[in-house]
Design a protein around this motif. Structure first.
Motif, PDB file in Angstrom:
ATOM      1  N   MET A 169       0.938  -1.154   0.007  1.00 16.47           N
ATOM      2  CA  MET A 169      -0.010  -0.091   0.143  1.00 16.47           C
ATOM      3  C   MET A 169       0.807   1.275   0.036  1.00 16.47           C
ATOM      4  O   MET A 169       0.327   2.254  -0.281  1.00 16.47           O
ATOM      5  CB  MET A 169      -1.073   0.046   1.169  1.00 16.47           C
ATOM      6  N   LYS A 170       2.153   1.003   0.262  1.00 11.99           N
ATOM      7  CA  LYS A 170       3.013   2.356   0.417  1.00 11.99           C
ATOM      8  C   LYS A 170       3.268   2.773  -0.871  1.00 11.99           C
ATOM      9  O   LYS A 170       3.673   2.077  -1.769  1.00 11.99           O
ATOM     10  CB  LYS A 170       4.172   1.973   1.396  1.00 11.99           C
ATOM     11  N   LYS A 171       3.420   4.182  -1.080  1.00 13.67           N
ATOM     12  CA  LYS A 171       3.425   4.814  -2.340  1.00 13.67           C
ATOM     13  C   LYS A 171       4.455   5.797  -2.313  1.00 13.67           C
ATOM     14  O   LYS A 171       4.675   6.646  -3.412  1.00 13.67           O
ATOM     15  CB  LYS A 171       2.214   4.891  -3.018  1.00 13.67           C
ATOM     16  N   VAL A 172       4.739   6.446  -1.221  1.00 13.96           N
ATOM     17  CA  VAL A 172       5.741   7.592  -0.995  1.00 13.96           C
ATOM     18  C   VAL A 172       6.616   7.376   0.204  1.00 13.96           C
ATOM     19  O   VAL A 172       6.546   6.188   0.787  1.00 13.96           O
ATOM     20  CB  VAL A 172       4.750   8.829  -0.357  1.00 13.96           C
ATOM     21  N   MET A 173       7.564   8.366   0.321  1.00 17.17           N
ATOM     22  CA  MET A 173       8.725   8.289   1.221  1.00 17.17           C
ATOM     23  C   MET A 173       8.444   8.354   2.614  1.00 17.17           C
ATOM     24  O   MET A 173       7.355   9.029   2.880  1.00 17.17           O
ATOM     25  CB  MET A 173      10.061   8.929   0.792  1.00 17.17           C
ATOM     26  N   VAL A 174       8.961   7.848   3.503  1.00 17.46           N
ATOM     27  CA  VAL A 174       8.443   7.961   5.135  1.00 17.46           C
ATOM     28  C   VAL A 174       8.537   9.198   5.610  1.00 17.46           C
ATOM     29  O   VAL A 174       7.913   9.454   6.513  1.00 17.46           O
ATOM     30  CB  VAL A 174       9.275   6.605   5.849  1.00 17.46           C
ATOM     31  N   SER A 175       9.886   9.790   5.123  1.00 10.85           N
ATOM     32  CA  SER A 175      10.493  10.908   5.803  1.00 10.85           C
ATOM     33  C   SER A 175       9.359  12.104   5.934  1.00 10.85           C
ATOM     34  O   SER A 175       9.186  12.810   6.804  1.00 10.85           O
ATOM     35  CB  SER A 175      11.810  11.416   5.426  1.00 10.85           C
ATOM     36  N   ASP A 176       8.869  12.288   4.623  1.00 12.49           N
ATOM     37  CA  ASP A 176       7.982  13.709   4.520  1.00 12.49           C
ATOM     38  C   ASP A 176       6.557  13.204   3.740  1.00 12.49           C
ATOM     39  O   ASP A 176       6.015  14.138   3.289  1.00 12.49           O
ATOM     40  CB  ASP A 176       8.742  14.580   3.628  1.00 12.49           C
ATOM     41  N   GLY A 177       6.343  11.904   3.334  1.00 12.27           N
ATOM     42  CA  GLY A 177       5.017  11.428   2.742  1.00 12.27           C
ATOM     43  C   GLY A 177       5.017  11.804   1.316  1.00 12.27           C
ATOM     44  O   GLY A 177       3.889  12.144   0.686  1.00 12.27           O
ATOM     45  N   GLU A 178       6.452  12.292   0.488  1.00  9.03           N
ATOM     46  CA  GLU A 178       6.219  12.822  -0.681  1.00  9.03           C
ATOM     47  C   GLU A 178       6.889  11.759  -1.600  1.00  9.03           C
ATOM     48  O   GLU A 178       7.587  10.859  -1.121  1.00  9.03           O
ATOM     49  CB  GLU A 178       7.038  14.181  -0.759  1.00  9.03           C
ATOM     50  N   SER A 179       6.770  11.834  -2.782  1.00  8.20           N
ATOM     51  CA  SER A 179       7.370  11.174  -4.043  1.00  8.20           C
ATOM     52  C   SER A 179       8.777  11.532  -4.238  1.00  8.20           C
ATOM     53  O   SER A 179       8.872  13.057  -4.264  1.00  8.20           O
ATOM     54  CB  SER A 179       6.456  10.858  -5.157  1.00  8.20           C
ATOM     55  N   ARG A 180       9.703  10.699  -4.806  1.00  2.27           N
ATOM     56  CA  ARG A 180      10.919  11.636  -5.274  1.00  2.27           C
ATOM     57  C   ARG A 180      10.923  11.627  -6.781  1.00  2.27           C
ATOM     58  O   ARG A 180      11.972  11.855  -7.467  1.00  2.27           O
ATOM     59  CB  ARG A 180      12.043  10.659  -4.787  1.00  2.27           C
ATOM     60  N   PHE A 181       9.820  10.975  -7.435  1.00  2.00           N
ATOM     61  CA  PHE A 181       9.879  11.089  -8.901  1.00  2.00           C
ATOM     62  C   PHE A 181       8.675  12.030  -9.475  1.00  2.00           C
ATOM     63  O   PHE A 181       7.674  12.101  -8.738  1.00  2.00           O
ATOM     64  CB  PHE A 181       9.531   9.633  -9.293  1.00  2.00           C
ATOM     65  N   ARG A 182       8.966  12.599 -10.471  1.00  2.00           N
ATOM     66  CA  ARG A 182       7.940  13.488 -11.011  1.00  2.00           C
ATOM     67  C   ARG A 182       8.043  13.350 -12.541  1.00  2.00           C
ATOM     68  O   ARG A 182       9.335  13.122 -13.230  1.00  2.00           O
ATOM     69  CB  ARG A 182       8.199  15.077 -10.728  1.00  2.00           C
TER      70      ARG A 182
ATOM     71  N   PHE B  73       4.081   7.623  -8.197  1.00  2.00           N
ATOM     72  CA  PHE B  73       4.277   6.904  -6.953  1.00  2.00           C
ATOM     73  C   PHE B  73       5.339   5.942  -6.992  1.00  2.00           C
ATOM     74  O   PHE B  73       5.726   5.276  -7.974  1.00  2.00           O
ATOM     75  CB  PHE B  73       3.009   6.233  -6.772  1.00  2.00           C
ATOM     76  N   HIS B  74       5.765   5.684  -5.862  1.00  2.00           N
ATOM     77  CA  HIS B  74       6.664   4.541  -5.555  1.00  2.00           C
ATOM     78  C   HIS B  74       6.094   3.007  -5.443  1.00  2.00           C
ATOM     79  O   HIS B  74       5.054   3.267  -5.240  1.00  2.00           O
ATOM     80  CB  HIS B  74       7.781   4.672  -4.477  1.00  2.00           C
ATOM     81  N   PHE B  75       6.945   1.956  -5.265  1.00  2.00           N
ATOM     82  CA  PHE B  75       6.384   0.828  -5.242  1.00  2.00           C
ATOM     83  C   PHE B  75       7.413  -0.208  -4.225  1.00  2.00           C
ATOM     84  O   PHE B  75       8.489  -0.202  -4.693  1.00  2.00           O
ATOM     85  CB  PHE B  75       6.011   0.126  -6.736  1.00  2.00           C
ATOM     86  N   LEU B  76       6.594  -0.858  -3.513  1.00  2.00           N
ATOM     87  CA  LEU B  76       7.421  -1.786  -2.544  1.00  2.00           C
ATOM     88  C   LEU B  76       8.914  -1.374  -2.106  1.00  2.00           C
ATOM     89  O   LEU B  76       9.747  -2.079  -2.144  1.00  2.00           O
ATOM     90  CB  LEU B  76       7.596  -3.148  -3.302  1.00  2.00           C
ATOM     91  N   ASN B  77       8.790  -0.059  -1.731  1.00  2.00           N
ATOM     92  CA  ASN B  77       9.966   0.276  -1.074  1.00  2.00           C
ATOM     93  C   ASN B  77      11.221   0.668  -2.139  1.00  2.00           C
ATOM     94  O   ASN B  77      12.335   0.939  -1.690  1.00  2.00           O
ATOM     95  CB  ASN B  77      10.632  -0.387   0.172  1.00  2.00           C
ATOM     96  N   THR B  78      10.816   0.222  -3.183  1.00  2.00           N
ATOM     97  CA  THR B  78      12.236   0.136  -4.203  1.00  2.00           C
ATOM     98  C   THR B  78      12.119   1.042  -5.638  1.00  2.00           C
ATOM     99  O   THR B  78      12.832   1.819  -5.732  1.00  2.00           O
ATOM    100  CB  THR B  78      12.581  -1.212  -4.395  1.00  2.00           C
ATOM    101  N   SER B  79      11.026   0.594  -6.296  1.00  2.00           N
ATOM    102  CA  SER B  79      10.804   1.184  -7.566  1.00  2.00           C
ATOM    103  C   SER B  79      11.992   1.023  -8.555  1.00  2.00           C
ATOM    104  O   SER B  79      12.802   2.121  -8.615  1.00  2.00           O
ATOM    105  CB  SER B  79      10.388   2.718  -7.329  1.00  2.00           C
ATOM    106  N   THR B  80      12.306   0.148  -9.243  1.00  2.00           N
ATOM    107  CA  THR B  80      13.515  -0.164  -9.724  1.00  2.00           C
ATOM    108  C   THR B  80      13.451  -0.084 -11.549  1.00  2.00           C
ATOM    109  O   THR B  80      14.662  -0.166 -11.913  1.00  2.00           O
ATOM    110  CB  THR B  80      14.226  -1.582  -9.615  1.00  2.00           C
ATOM    111  N   PHE B  81      12.276   0.216 -11.966  1.00  2.00           N
ATOM    112  CA  PHE B  81      12.059   0.157 -13.477  1.00  2.00           C
ATOM    113  C   PHE B  81      12.347   1.787 -13.628  1.00  2.00           C
ATOM    114  O   PHE B  81      11.684   2.483 -14.416  1.00  2.00           O
ATOM    115  CB  PHE B  81      10.698   0.080 -13.986  1.00  2.00           C
TER     116      PHE B  81
END
Length: 385
Positions: free
Chosen positions: A127-140, A149-157
């Motif tokens: 269910m997690k789709k953002v980073m823990v520290s600020d609830g934001e995504s690092r991708f745009r 959104f992120h996926f499974l703590n990793t997002s490797t594609f």
């Protein structure tokens, strides 16, 4: 790496990523913006990535509650640390690493306890789709600046990803990163289930239901432990040749049997196997796996992902016969502290990682790689970024 680190650390990076815009839609190669890592985060230059069945089921959108788009899937990869955020002490620019979907912070109640690899804040969470520290995504997206959104703590594609440091494992730089990719999920999950969760004993009997990469990793782990009989169960006989190469001693196709699979396994073993592993994500397979184990001590280990609402196909009284059933996440490995040692064991021959890489493609052909897995033609298709 040093030139890249000096030129990109602390800056937004523009790179290519395979972005999912909707369930089952072909991934789109997009130019995206990747923000610098924040506190206790690591930005990784991904060099290799592969596709797991969990990516496939998430891409299909099988569990509606987990749908979130646009999204960057992928959780098996290897690469090099491009930069680290504030507070990261165990990694530095240039380190060889693999991201892991089931993290280890080292500080919480679970991380400090032996016998579990759960982590309070960085454990697996679809269910997690953002980073823990600020609830934001690092991708745009580059054009509209829309968050991805992120996926499974990793997002490797993606050519660059940002991962919480609790979900990054440093590996020996002399080990080939191509092979290390497999330890992000599939091989670690399967071998660890045999070694850590079940603790398979020499001379024992094993049944593996579902002969994909995870199931065959279970077989490889059981073979390394000296299991005398390893029965593979799958409805796709095309998988049997590879299965035998990885330790399966007998193959069973339920569609070709006049009896149930568990009855055939009971016949082959004279009473049932000591350990069974369900790696198919099928309640029918789980039921058969449970019934195929020996009365008195049989252990069934659940590894398959079951996205639907259906419950365990067991009657409570069946557990009074001495059989047990348990689940296994990431093979019971505490990622940051135990995977480096596991990588070393693999490099010394405990598990032949080459057997799991059945195809290789450039990253741009990721949709072809998805199709290979969907059709059951590949174990792992390694993509080069």
């Amino acid at each position: 790496m040093s030139g890249m680190e000096n030129s990109t650390a602390g800056k937004v990076i523009t790179c290519k990523a395979a972005v999912a815009w909707g369930p089952g839609e072909p991934l789109v190669m997009e130019e995206i913006l990747v923000d610098p890592p924040q506190k206790m985060e690591v930005r990784i230059k991904v060099l290799f990535t592969s596709i797991c069945h969990t990516d496939l089921s998430a891409w299909k959108g099988e569990n509606e509650s987990q749908r979130a788009y646009p999204r960057i899937f992928g959780h098996e990869a290897s690469g090099i640390v491009e930069s680290v955020g504030e507070g990261v002490r165990d990694m530095k620019e240039g380190d060889h690493v693999i991201p892991i979907f089931n993290g280890e912070c080292g500080e919480c109640l679970y991380c400090k306890r032996e016998g579990t690899n759960m982590c309070r804040d960085y454990g697996v969470n679809p269910m997690k789709k953002v980073m823990v520290s600020d609830g934001e995504s690092r991708f745009r997206t580059k054009e509209t600046r829309q968050p991805i959104f992120h996926f499974l703590n990793t997002s490797t594609f993606t050519e660059f990803t940002v991962v919480e440091s609790s979900c990054v494992v440093k590996v020996d730089p002399t080990f080939p990163l191509q092979k290390m990719t497999l330890l992000s999920c599939g091989v670690s999950t399967g071998v660890g289930a045999a070694w850590n969760t079940a603790d398979v004993k020499a001379g024992s009997s094993v049944a593996v239901f579902g002969l994909g990469a995870v199931g065959l990793a279970v077989a490889a782990g059981a073979r390394a432990r000296g299991a005398s009989k390893i029965i593979g169960v799958d409805i796709n006989p095309a998988k049997f040749a590879k299965a035998r190469a990885l330790g399966i001693t007998e193959c069973v196709n339920p569609d070709e049997l006049e009896t149930a699979a568990h009855e055939e396994i009971t016949r082959l073993t004279g009473g049932g196997v000591d350990y069974s592993f369900e790696c198919a994500g099928s309640l029918t397979a789980l039921r058969e796996a449970f019934l195929s184990t020996q009365l008195g001590w049989g252990l069934t280990v659940l590894l398959g992902v079951h996205p639907g609402p259906n419950m365990l196909p067991l009657h409570p009284m069946e557990l009074f016969a001495g059989k047990q059933i348990t689940g296994s996440v990431f093979g019971g490995f505490k990622g940051k502290t135990q995977i480096p040692r596991f990588a070393e064991e693999c490099m010394h021959g405990a598990v032949n990682l080459d057997e799991f890489i059945t195809h290789e493609l450039p990253f741009e052909k990721i949709n072809e790689a998805f199709q290979l897995l969907k059709e059951g033609k590949s174990l792992r298709c390694l993509m080069h970024l």
